[in-house]
Design a protein around this motif. Structure first.
Motif, PDB file in Angstrom:
ATOM      1  N   LEU A 221       0.813  -1.210   0.000  1.00  0.00           N
ATOM      2  CA  LEU A 221       0.000   0.000   0.000  1.00  0.00           C
ATOM      3  C   LEU A 221       0.850   1.265   0.000  1.00  0.00           C
ATOM      4  O   LEU A 221       0.629   2.179  -0.804  1.00  0.00           O
ATOM      5  N   LEU A 222       1.838   1.319   0.876  1.00  0.00           N
ATOM      6  CA  LEU A 222       2.578   2.572   1.041  1.00  0.00           C
ATOM      7  C   LEU A 222       3.688   2.743   0.005  1.00  0.00           C
ATOM      8  O   LEU A 222       3.808   3.807  -0.600  1.00  0.00           O
ATOM      9  N   ALA A 223       4.483   1.710  -0.192  1.00  0.00           N
ATOM     10  CA  ALA A 223       5.680   1.863  -1.018  1.00  0.00           C
ATOM     11  C   ALA A 223       5.471   1.516  -2.487  1.00  0.00           C
ATOM     12  O   ALA A 223       6.238   1.981  -3.335  1.00  0.00           O
ATOM     13  N   TRP A 224       4.465   0.704  -2.806  1.00  0.00           N
ATOM     14  CA  TRP A 224       4.279   0.272  -4.186  1.00  0.00           C
ATOM     15  C   TRP A 224       3.082   0.933  -4.855  1.00  0.00           C
ATOM     16  O   TRP A 224       3.157   1.308  -6.028  1.00  0.00           O
ATOM     17  N   LEU A 225       1.969   1.065  -4.144  1.00  0.00           N
ATOM     18  CA  LEU A 225       0.777   1.678  -4.739  1.00  0.00           C
ATOM     19  C   LEU A 225       0.726   3.190  -4.520  1.00  0.00           C
ATOM     20  O   LEU A 225      -0.061   3.885  -5.165  1.00  0.00           O
ATOM     21  N   ASN A 226       1.555   3.678  -3.621  1.00  0.00           N
ATOM     22  CA  ASN A 226       1.659   5.106  -3.380  1.00  0.00           C
ATOM     23  C   ASN A 226       3.129   5.495  -3.372  1.00  0.00           C
ATOM     24  O   ASN A 226       4.005   4.645  -3.488  1.00  0.00           O
ATOM     25  N   LYS A 227       3.404   6.767  -3.240  1.00  0.00           N
ATOM     26  CA  LYS A 227       4.777   7.264  -3.238  1.00  0.00           C
ATOM     27  C   LYS A 227       5.105   7.801  -1.854  1.00  0.00           C
ATOM     28  O   LYS A 227       4.440   8.710  -1.351  1.00  0.00           O
ATOM     29  N   VAL A 228       6.135   7.217  -1.207  1.00  0.00           N
ATOM     30  CA  VAL A 228       6.539   7.674   0.115  1.00  0.00           C
ATOM     31  C   VAL A 228       7.954   8.233   0.043  1.00  0.00           C
ATOM     32  O   VAL A 228       8.870   7.582  -0.471  1.00  0.00           O
ATOM     33  N   ASN A 229       8.112   9.461   0.496  1.00  0.00           N
ATOM     34  CA  ASN A 229       9.422  10.103   0.581  1.00  0.00           C
ATOM     35  C   ASN A 229       9.875  10.064   2.032  1.00  0.00           C
ATOM     36  O   ASN A 229       9.256  10.682   2.901  1.00  0.00           O
ATOM     37  N   CYS A 230      10.941   9.305   2.302  1.00  0.00           N
ATOM     38  CA  CYS A 230      11.434   9.124   3.669  1.00  0.00           C
ATOM     39  C   CYS A 230      12.710   9.925   3.878  1.00  0.00           C
ATOM     40  O   CYS A 230      13.602   9.903   3.027  1.00  0.00           O
ATOM     41  N   TYR A 231      12.794  10.581   5.004  1.00  0.00           N
ATOM     42  CA  TYR A 231      13.970  11.356   5.372  1.00  0.00           C
ATOM     43  C   TYR A 231      14.510  10.837   6.704  1.00  0.00           C
ATOM     44  O   TYR A 231      13.768  10.702   7.666  1.00  0.00           O
ATOM     45  N   ASN A 232      15.792  10.533   6.716  1.00  0.00           N
ATOM     46  CA  ASN A 232      16.465   9.986   7.900  1.00  0.00           C
ATOM     47  C   ASN A 232      15.924   8.618   8.289  1.00  0.00           C
ATOM     48  O   ASN A 232      15.987   8.232   9.460  1.00  0.00           O
ATOM     49  N   ILE A 233      15.402   7.879   7.320  1.00  0.00           N
ATOM     50  CA  ILE A 233      14.801   6.586   7.626  1.00  0.00           C
ATOM     51  C   ILE A 233      15.836   5.613   8.175  1.00  0.00           C
ATOM     52  O   ILE A 233      15.498   4.671   8.911  1.00  0.00           O
ATOM     53  N   GLU A 234      17.125   5.845   7.847  1.00  0.00           N
ATOM     54  CA  GLU A 234      18.170   4.954   8.340  1.00  0.00           C
ATOM     55  C   GLU A 234      18.258   4.991   9.865  1.00  0.00           C
ATOM     56  O   GLU A 234      18.647   4.002  10.494  1.00  0.00           O
ATOM     57  N   LEU A 235      17.888   6.123  10.486  1.00  0.00           N
ATOM     58  CA  LEU A 235      17.885   6.212  11.947  1.00  0.00           C
ATOM     59  C   LEU A 235      16.854   5.261  12.544  1.00  0.00           C
ATOM     60  O   LEU A 235      17.116   4.563  13.523  1.00  0.00           O
ATOM     61  N   LEU A 236      15.682   5.227  11.925  1.00  0.00           N
ATOM     62  CA  LEU A 236      14.617   4.346  12.404  1.00  0.00           C
ATOM     63  C   LEU A 236      14.952   2.883  12.133  1.00  0.00           C
ATOM     64  O   LEU A 236      14.803   2.035  13.014  1.00  0.00           O
ATOM     65  N   GLU A 237      15.421   2.593  10.922  1.00  0.00           N
ATOM     66  CA  GLU A 237      15.743   1.218  10.570  1.00  0.00           C
ATOM     67  C   GLU A 237      16.842   0.660  11.461  1.00  0.00           C
ATOM     68  O   GLU A 237      16.776  -0.488  11.921  1.00  0.00           O
TER      69      GLU A 237
END
Length: 281
Positions: free
Chosen positions: A36-52
């Motif tokens: 839903l989020l990454a394939w059917l919609n467009k998500v722009n993530c910032y600093n996602i490496e901190l969360l991952e």
């Protein structure tokens, strides 16, 4: 029917069958979130490496608390579609999250399903000392990840809401001061509008901004040395999170606005190029 009519939905000693069912549920929900989020919609993530990094690579005994705003009934689990598939499919990595019992746990079947997906019932209005919060505190003491929507409800107007102090209790009373990571997201209310018909949309833009970890260790030591009351400590912690939310909200909304402008400009250019190609034929 409210949850209090049912028995507590988590077994005291989960058996192998329960763990398998929970793993299947988490993998299935993770697949839904990614699609839903990454394939059917467009998500722009910032600093996602901190969360991952915090979710999948922290010390195994280090508790993790994440906090975010709440804009849509699909914020959880959809927002986790920004994480790697391996993380989404690994049960030991996935979060526990507090969920309103009068909305999520209204049927016995729902109670079973959402508990397998690590949603923990909380009764809004019952304060910070209740079974759901106690349960999440226990999980933190085991080194797990707990996610909290401290606004306490879906914020349909996007206004500033005084945060609930339950998150303050989780951080203050955890045996080991948890790693606390805030983030703010914009656009989930476009993926699932907060009005009927409640049907997920595709092709929308979502922005997610992860903030830097908030350090509470020194502050907690100082407050305890001053012999501040538990209520004062909970309030101070929650106030700091609220201040961070204000900063993240402004930055995330600016990034989201720019992303929408860039996307509109890209679509306009494609239309112009297409029209020129037709004219040259």
């Amino acid at each position: 029917m409210p949850l209090e009519k049912f028995q507590w939905c988590f077994p005291a000693r989960p058996n192998r069958l329960y763990n398998i069912a929970s793993g299947i549920t988490i993998a299935g929900v993770g697949t839904f979130a990614k699609v839903l989020l990454a394939w059917l919609n467009k998500v722009n993530c910032y600093n996602i490496e901190l969360l991952e990094s915090a979710v999948s690579r922290r010390n195994k005994n280090q508790p993790l608390v994440t906090v975010s705003n709440h804009r849509s009934c699909l914020d959880d689990p959809s927002i986790w579609g920004c994480l790697r598939i391996k993380t989404l499919f690994t049960r030991k990595y996935m979060r526990w999250t507090l969920a309103a019992n009068d909305i999520v746990f209204t049927r016995r079947l729902y109670s079973k399903f959402f508990s397998l997906g690590r949603c923990v019932p909380v009764c809004r209005g019952d304060g910070v000392y209740q079974q759901g919060v106690d349960f999440c505190l226990q999980k933190l003491n085991n080194g797990d990840w707990v996610h909290v929507f401290p606004e306490g409800k879906v914020n349909m107007t996007n206004e500033y809401i005084r945060l609930k102090w339950g998150v303050g209790r989780l951080i203050a009373e955890c045996k080991q001061v948890p790693l606390v990571i805030p983030f703010w997201h914009v656009g989930m209310e476009d993926v699932l509008p907060n009005k009927e018909p409640y049907i997920p949309h595709i092709g929308k833009t979502v922005t997610l901004l992860v903030g830097k970890p908030i350090e509470f260790r020194d502050m907690l030591t100082h407050l305890r040395n001053e012999r501040r009351s538990p209520l004062e400590i909970r309030k101070k912690i929650t106030d700091i999170i609220q201040e961070e939310f204000v900063l993240l909200k402004a930055k995330a909304e600016a990034l989201h606005h720019k992303a929408l402008q860039d996307r509109q400009g890209f679509q306009s250019n494609n239309i112009n190029i297409s029209n020129e190609e037709k004219a040259n034929r």
